[in-house]
Design a protein around this motif. Structure first.
Motif, mmCIF file in Angstrom:
data_model
loop_
_atom_site.group_PDB
_atom_site.id
_atom_site.type_symbol
_atom_site.label_atom_id
_atom_site.label_comp_id
_atom_site.label_asym_id
_atom_site.label_seq_id
_atom_site.Cartn_x
_atom_site.Cartn_y
_atom_site.Cartn_z
ATOM 1 N N ILE A 368 0.839 -1.207 0.000
ATOM 2 C CA ILE A 368 0.000 0.000 0.000
ATOM 3 C C ILE A 368 0.867 1.248 0.000
ATOM 4 N N THR A 369 1.913 1.247 0.801
ATOM 5 C CA THR A 369 2.801 2.415 0.869
ATOM 6 C C THR A 369 3.475 2.671 -0.476
ATOM 7 N N GLU A 370 4.001 1.632 -1.077
ATOM 8 C CA GLU A 370 4.668 1.779 -2.374
ATOM 9 C C GLU A 370 3.671 2.182 -3.460
ATOM 10 N N LEU A 371 2.469 1.621 -3.400
ATOM 11 C CA LEU A 371 1.444 1.973 -4.387
ATOM 12 C C LEU A 371 1.099 3.453 -4.293
ATOM 13 N N ALA A 372 0.997 3.966 -3.079
ATOM 14 C CA ALA A 372 0.702 5.394 -2.901
ATOM 15 C C ALA A 372 1.837 6.253 -3.437
ATOM 16 N N GLU A 373 3.058 5.855 -3.175
ATOM 17 C CA GLU A 373 4.215 6.631 -3.642
ATOM 18 C C GLU A 373 4.265 6.662 -5.165
ATOM 19 N N MET A 374 4.068 5.511 -5.801
ATOM 20 C CA MET A 374 4.124 5.458 -7.268
ATOM 21 C C MET A 374 2.949 6.200 -7.897
ATOM 22 N N THR A 375 1.774 6.097 -7.272
ATOM 23 C CA THR A 375 0.598 6.793 -7.803
ATOM 24 C C THR A 375 0.784 8.294 -7.715
ATOM 25 N N LEU A 376 1.265 8.770 -6.591
ATOM 26 C CA LEU A 376 1.472 10.208 -6.411
ATOM 27 C C LEU A 376 2.558 10.717 -7.355
ATOM 28 N N HIS A 420 -0.248 -2.212 -8.423
ATOM 29 C CA HIS A 420 1.131 -2.105 -7.939
ATOM 30 C C HIS A 420 2.089 -2.741 -8.949
ATOM 31 N N ARG A 421 1.722 -3.921 -9.461
ATOM 32 C CA ARG A 421 2.576 -4.597 -10.453
ATOM 33 C C ARG A 421 2.702 -3.745 -11.716
ATOM 34 N N MET A 422 1.588 -3.151 -12.157
ATOM 35 C CA MET A 422 1.593 -2.351 -13.372
ATOM 36 C C MET A 422 2.501 -1.123 -13.203
ATOM 37 N N LEU A 423 2.343 -0.394 -12.108
ATOM 38 C CA LEU A 423 3.147 0.814 -11.903
ATOM 39 C C LEU A 423 4.618 0.475 -11.668
ATOM 40 N N GLU A 424 4.847 -0.654 -11.000
ATOM 41 C CA GLU A 424 6.238 -1.071 -10.763
ATOM 42 C C GLU A 424 6.905 -1.414 -12.095
ATOM 43 N N ALA A 425 6.180 -2.062 -12.992
ATOM 44 C CA ALA A 425 6.729 -2.410 -14.314
ATOM 45 C C ALA A 425 7.038 -1.164 -15.111
ATOM 46 N N ARG A 426 6.188 -0.141 -15.012
ATOM 47 C CA ARG A 426 6.429 1.115 -15.745
ATOM 48 C C ARG A 426 7.697 1.805 -15.275
ATOM 49 N N SER A 427 7.975 1.695 -13.965
ATOM 50 C CA SER A 427 9.131 2.411 -13.418
ATOM 51 C C SER A 427 10.424 1.622 -13.633
#
Length: 427
Positions: A368-376, A420-427
């Motif tokens: 959740i923490t990482e998802l918030a950071e990547m989303t922001l 989370h997986r989608m945003l992590e893959a983008r980064s």
């Protein structure tokens, strides 16, 4: 005591109770205002999403497929809470549709991974007023679930008033009608952003006092939560009845219950109450998944629910008599013995499920923490359209962070992991 569709329900409710924040034209169909409230919550997307949010075990996680499918989610918990609340409220003279609406709505703002997700989002949201599932529920009902807009601008740009429930329904849905600055044990039910609607709902009400229907909802939630979570933990194999026969094991559970749910009780009192409760004849000797043990388990849950509800109904009726009890005319009275028993049942699940699965829970908080950071970091492109509009329309960083928090809170367990997986893959 009869229902009157013209005035909106049972005696004890005024035109003020049935008023909506944004006025609406008269409807043709012959339904009470509280029946409409119930239908609006029942048909909401936010309620449907609870089907994939954690109650005890995360949907799709760690047990066999058949077991997982039988375990409760936030949605099934809300439906069972609504059944308990409707019957208890009706027996005390409340409008049953009003109480059922509050029960259906009470968890509608809960984030992925249940209370564990709350902890993570609260840390992320510290710069915009924190996160609390109950405050988020009010926000969903009055802002985020799109159905009605206030008549102060074009339909696509005016202020959303969410489901535009009646004043009584919103009041009944508020367990903790105060802000973070006034929080009790960390619990609060109103963000500063939502003070305007909260003030409208609570106008003329003594600060900190909850209406009778909210008290019925709160106890119904505790009853459904404690009994059904225990049942699920047994079915999933997290709890063995035989262990509870050991006084030393019961002492550990009682200590967990005291720490989390009833700090006003001493350990000896809890241990005594625990032993007396487990001595009741309806407790099965074991659970092994056979039809007979399944039936015994169902008998246990229904008996415990009846025990808790009848205790509250009897004690409240002894204090107030047989008149209908609504709004601010009474307080729900739950005997201390049943409150302690309820805390002990919750303590069993906490001790054997939450504490023993802390490694999994820690991974969920990290996600959740990482998802918030990547989303922001990627906003507004990382937000869905409704939350993107709120992000772009915000006046400051706190408002933009709140839009991100609203987005993540709306996700299910599975969609949070996928995003989370989608945003992590983008980064």
């Amino acid at each position: 005591m009869t229902s009157n569709p013209i005035n909106g329900g049972l005696a004890g409710y005024s035109d003020r109770d049935r008023r909506r924040w944004a006025p609406e034209p008269a409807k043709r169909r012959d339904r009470t205002a509280f029946e409409r409230d119930r239908a609006r919550v029942l048909h909401s997307a936010a309620l449907r999403r609870l089907a994939a949010k954690t109650q005890v075990a995360s949907p799709g996680a760690d047990a066999g497929a058949d077991t997982v499918q039988s375990l409760r989610t936030r949605l099934t918990h809300s439906l069972e809470c609504a059944q308990v609340g409707r019957e208890l409220g009706k027996s005390l003279g409340c409008d049953p549709d009003l109480v059922e609406t509050a029960c259906l709505a009470h968890d509608i703002g809960h984030p992925p991974f249940g209370h564990n997700g709350e902890v993570a989002l609260d840390a992320v949201a510290r710069d915009c007023g924190g996160f609390e599932g109950n405050a988020q529920s009010l926000r969903v009902l009055t802002r985020l679930e799109p159905k009605s807009f206030a008549p102060d601008g074009p339909p696509l740009y005016g202020r959303s008033v969410g489901l535009n429930l009646t004043r009584a329904a919103l009041d009944a849905s508020m367990k903790y009608p105060w802000t973070q600055d006034e929080a009790v044990n960390g619990k609060f039910g109103i963000y500063d952003d939502d003070l305007d609607v909260a003030h409208w709902v609570r106008e003329g009400v003594e600060p900190g006092r909850t209406c009778f229907e909210a008290q019925v909802m709160d106890w119904s939630d505790d009853v459904a939560y404690s009994v059904h979570d225990l049942e699920d933990a047994l079915v999933a194999g997290h709890i063995d009845f035989a262990r509870l026969a050991d006084p030393a094991e019961r002492r550990l559970v009682a200590a967990t219950a005291r720490k989390l749910y009833c700090t006003d009780a001493d350990l000896a009192e809890l241990e005594e109450r625990f032993a007396e409760l487990l001595a009741e004849p309806y407790w099965p000797d074991r659970y092994d998944g056979t039809p007979r043990s399944l039936a015994a388990l169902k008998n246990l849950t229904s008996t415990l629910i009846g025990r808790f509800c009848m205790a509250a109904e009897t004690a409240t009726r002894e204090a107030y008599g047989d008149r209908p009890l609504t709004r601010y005319a009474a307080e729900l009275i739950v005997p201390r013995a049943q409150r302690l028993e309820n805390a002990l049942l919750k303590g069993i699940t906490a001790h054997y499920v939450w504490i023993s699965h802390e490694e999994v829970r820690a991974r969920q908080r990290t996600l959740i923490t990482e998802l918030a950071e990547m989303t922001l970091a990627g906003a507004p492109e990382t937000l869905e359209p409704g939350f993107r509009f709120a992000f772009e329309d915000a006046d400051d960083d706190a408002g933009r962070l709140r839009a991100v928090i609203d987005q993540i809170a709306s996700l299910t367990d599975l969609s949070a992991m996928a995003r989370h997986r989608m945003l992590e893959a983008r980064s």
